[in-house]
Design a protein around this motif. Structure first.
Motif, mmCIF file in Angstrom:
data_model
loop_
_atom_site.group_PDB
_atom_site.id
_atom_site.type_symbol
_atom_site.label_atom_id
_atom_site.label_comp_id
_atom_site.label_asym_id
_atom_site.label_seq_id
_atom_site.Cartn_x
_atom_site.Cartn_y
_atom_site.Cartn_z
ATOM 1 N N ARG A 148 -40.529 29.573 43.611
ATOM 2 C CA ARG A 148 -39.776 30.646 42.977
ATOM 3 C C ARG A 148 -39.253 31.683 43.959
ATOM 4 N NH1 ARG A 148 -42.691 32.072 37.306
ATOM 5 N NH2 ARG A 148 -42.773 29.939 36.543
ATOM 6 N N SER A 149 -39.566 31.546 45.226
ATOM 7 C CA SER A 149 -39.139 32.561 46.177
ATOM 8 C C SER A 149 -38.177 31.955 47.189
ATOM 9 C CB SER A 149 -40.341 33.155 46.900
ATOM 10 O OG SER A 149 -40.889 32.222 47.797
ATOM 11 N N LEU A 150 -37.245 32.768 47.606
ATOM 12 C CA LEU A 150 -36.286 32.331 48.612
ATOM 13 C C LEU A 150 -36.994 32.087 49.940
ATOM 14 C CD1 LEU A 150 -33.350 31.778 49.336
ATOM 15 C CD2 LEU A 150 -33.114 34.201 49.868
ATOM 16 N N ARG A 151 -37.935 32.956 50.280
ATOM 17 C CA ARG A 151 -38.674 32.805 51.529
ATOM 18 C C ARG A 151 -39.443 31.480 51.548
ATOM 19 N NH1 ARG A 151 -42.176 37.643 52.501
ATOM 20 N NH2 ARG A 151 -40.182 38.533 53.086
ATOM 21 N N GLY A 152 -40.094 31.140 50.449
ATOM 22 C CA GLY A 152 -40.832 29.882 50.377
ATOM 23 C C GLY A 152 -39.921 28.674 50.473
ATOM 24 N N SER A 153 -38.767 28.756 49.825
ATOM 25 C CA SER A 153 -37.820 27.641 49.881
ATOM 26 C C SER A 153 -37.257 27.459 51.282
ATOM 27 C CB SER A 153 -36.686 27.866 48.885
ATOM 28 O OG SER A 153 -37.191 27.885 47.568
ATOM 29 N N ILE A 154 -36.965 28.560 51.953
ATOM 30 C CA ILE A 154 -36.467 28.475 53.325
ATOM 31 C C ILE A 154 -37.544 27.912 54.246
ATOM 32 C CG2 ILE A 154 -35.715 29.855 55.303
ATOM 33 C CD1 ILE A 154 -34.143 31.584 53.310
ATOM 34 N N ALA A 155 -38.794 28.327 54.035
ATOM 35 C CA ALA A 155 -39.899 27.797 54.840
ATOM 36 C C ALA A 155 -40.061 26.298 54.615
ATOM 37 C CB ALA A 155 -41.195 28.524 54.502
ATOM 38 N N LEU A 156 -39.949 25.870 53.368
ATOM 39 C CA LEU A 156 -40.052 24.444 53.057
ATOM 40 C C LEU A 156 -38.914 23.662 53.712
ATOM 41 C CD1 LEU A 156 -41.872 22.588 51.416
ATOM 42 C CD2 LEU A 156 -40.388 22.985 49.468
ATOM 43 N N ALA A 157 -37.711 24.192 53.657
ATOM 44 C CA ALA A 157 -36.570 23.536 54.301
ATOM 45 C C ALA A 157 -36.759 23.489 55.817
ATOM 46 C CB ALA A 157 -35.277 24.268 53.952
ATOM 47 N N ALA A 158 -37.299 24.556 56.391
ATOM 48 C CA ALA A 158 -37.536 24.582 57.839
ATOM 49 C C ALA A 158 -38.578 23.544 58.241
ATOM 50 C CB ALA A 158 -37.980 25.977 58.267
ATOM 51 N N ILE A 159 -39.600 23.370 57.414
ATOM 52 C CA ILE A 159 -40.621 22.349 57.696
ATOM 53 C C ILE A 159 -39.991 20.959 57.662
ATOM 54 C CG2 ILE A 159 -42.688 21.231 56.767
ATOM 55 C CD1 ILE A 159 -43.603 24.063 55.913
ATOM 56 N N LEU A 160 -39.175 20.700 56.643
ATOM 57 C CA LEU A 160 -38.517 19.387 56.543
ATOM 58 C C LEU A 160 -37.602 19.131 57.735
ATOM 59 C CD1 LEU A 160 -37.594 19.186 52.760
ATOM 60 C CD2 LEU A 160 -39.037 17.601 54.025
ATOM 61 N N LEU A 161 -36.754 20.096 58.051
ATOM 62 C CA LEU A 161 -35.810 19.915 59.158
ATOM 63 C C LEU A 161 -36.523 19.848 60.502
ATOM 64 C CD1 LEU A 161 -32.961 22.308 57.990
ATOM 65 C CD2 LEU A 161 -32.928 19.812 57.999
ATOM 66 N N GLY A 162 -37.507 20.707 60.683
ATOM 67 C CA GLY A 162 -38.247 20.709 61.944
ATOM 68 C C GLY A 162 -39.016 19.426 62.181
ATOM 69 N N SER A 163 -39.641 18.916 61.130
ATOM 70 C CA SER A 163 -40.392 17.669 61.307
ATOM 71 C C SER A 163 -39.447 16.496 61.561
ATOM 72 C CB SER A 163 -41.280 17.397 60.095
ATOM 73 O OG SER A 163 -40.502 17.191 58.938
ATOM 74 N N ALA A 164 -38.314 16.466 60.874
ATOM 75 C CA ALA A 164 -37.350 15.387 61.101
ATOM 76 C C ALA A 164 -36.810 15.434 62.535
ATOM 77 C CB ALA A 164 -36.209 15.484 60.102
ATOM 78 N N TYR A 165 -36.457 16.627 62.994
ATOM 79 C CA TYR A 165 -35.929 16.763 64.353
ATOM 80 C C TYR A 165 -36.999 16.452 65.397
ATOM 81 C CZ TYR A 165 -33.719 18.747 68.472
ATOM 82 O OH TYR A 165 -33.202 18.926 69.711
ATOM 83 N N GLY A 166 -38.186 16.981 65.188
ATOM 84 C CA GLY A 166 -39.271 16.738 66.134
ATOM 85 C C GLY A 166 -39.637 15.271 66.231
ATOM 86 N N LEU A 167 -39.706 14.601 65.100
ATOM 87 C CA LEU A 167 -40.035 13.170 65.123
ATOM 88 C C LEU A 167 -38.908 12.339 65.725
ATOM 89 C CD1 LEU A 167 -41.906 12.874 61.751
ATOM 90 C CD2 LEU A 167 -42.833 12.348 64.007
ATOM 91 N N SER A 168 -37.663 12.758 65.523
ATOM 92 C CA SER A 168 -36.570 12.004 66.145
ATOM 93 C C SER A 168 -36.610 12.158 67.666
ATOM 94 C CB SER A 168 -35.216 12.442 65.588
ATOM 95 O OG SER A 168 -34.914 13.756 65.976
ATOM 96 N N LEU A 169 -36.998 13.338 68.146
ATOM 97 C CA LEU A 169 -37.169 13.511 69.594
ATOM 98 C C LEU A 169 -38.314 12.645 70.117
ATOM 99 C CD1 LEU A 169 -36.702 17.357 70.147
ATOM 100 C CD2 LEU A 169 -35.163 15.513 70.820
ATOM 101 N N LEU A 170 -39.413 12.619 69.389
ATOM 102 C CA LEU A 170 -40.537 11.771 69.797
ATOM 103 C C LEU A 170 -40.150 10.298 69.796
ATOM 104 C CD1 LEU A 170 -43.534 13.487 67.960
ATOM 105 C CD2 LEU A 170 -42.964 13.588 70.400
ATOM 106 N N ALA A 171 -39.321 9.891 68.847
ATOM 107 C CA ALA A 171 -38.867 8.499 68.811
ATOM 108 C C ALA A 171 -37.931 8.200 69.980
ATOM 109 C CB ALA A 171 -38.173 8.203 67.478
ATOM 110 N N ASP A 172 -37.130 9.171 70.370
ATOM 111 C CA ASP A 172 -36.245 8.983 71.531
ATOM 112 C C ASP A 172 -37.042 8.757 72.816
ATOM 113 O OD1 ASP A 172 -34.013 9.228 69.961
ATOM 114 O OD2 ASP A 172 -33.642 11.336 70.481
ATOM 115 N N PHE A 173 -38.192 9.402 72.924
ATOM 116 C CA PHE A 173 -39.056 9.235 74.094
ATOM 117 C C PHE A 173 -40.055 8.089 73.934
ATOM 118 C CE2 PHE A 173 -38.055 13.862 74.591
ATOM 119 C CZ PHE A 173 -37.307 13.726 75.747
ATOM 120 N N ASN A 174 -39.912 7.316 72.857
ATOM 121 C CA ASN A 174 -40.778 6.172 72.552
ATOM 122 C C ASN A 174 -42.249 6.563 72.399
ATOM 123 O OD1 ASN A 174 -38.693 4.268 72.505
ATOM 124 N ND2 ASN A 174 -38.735 4.101 74.739
ATOM 125 N N TRP A 175 -42.504 7.776 71.912
ATOM 126 C CA TRP A 175 -43.882 8.192 71.657
ATOM 127 C C TRP A 175 -44.323 7.803 70.250
ATOM 128 C CZ3 TRP A 175 -44.120 13.782 74.043
ATOM 129 C CH2 TRP A 175 -43.994 13.671 75.414
#
Length: 136
Positions: A4-31
């Protein structure tokens, strides 16, 4: 509550985007494996669907005055929330356990079936409510 909060929704979106980006970097380095970013991101999306479906089914009656005194609409909302929770669990489970091609198909079918069932139940409740007000 996070749904119900904008702050919570933004945090949730940041977690999704951050994990996707971080894992794609790890996959690029074959980790991690090449399919790990897709799998983890899709599991997180399924869990977000579970979170929002759970909040939909538990929303209080006084929070929405349009459904006040309409128990059939409240029951339809709870059913819709349950359908979203189940669809999200199947979505997350498919991406967690199934082969990629099968996971993609199963997850889409599960979410579409949940939406169709939930929206059908809500449409039925609205139609019944309109018929009862027209007769009364």
């Amino acid at each position: 509550m996070i749904t119900r909060s904008l702050r919570g929704s933004i945090a949730l979106a940041a977690i999704l985007l951050g994990s996707a980006y971080g894992l794609s970097l790890l996959a690029d380095f074959n980790w991690v494996g090449p399919d790990m970013p897709d799998r983890v991101t899709q599991v997180l999306i399924g869990l977000v669907l579970v979170l929002f479906g759970n909040a939909t089914g538990k929303r209080e009656r006084d929070a929405d005055p349009s459904t006040d005194g309409k128990p059939a609409l409240m029951a339809a909302r709870r059913f819709f929330g349950l359908a979203l929770v189940l669809g999200g669990l199947v979505h997350a489970g498919a991406w967690l356990l199934a082969p990629l091609d099968l996971a993609n198909t199963v997850s889409m079918v599960a979410v579409v079936a949940a939406l169709v069932a939930g929206l059908g139940r809500v449409a039925y409740a609205v139609r019944r409510q309109q018929q009862s007000t027209d007769q009364g």
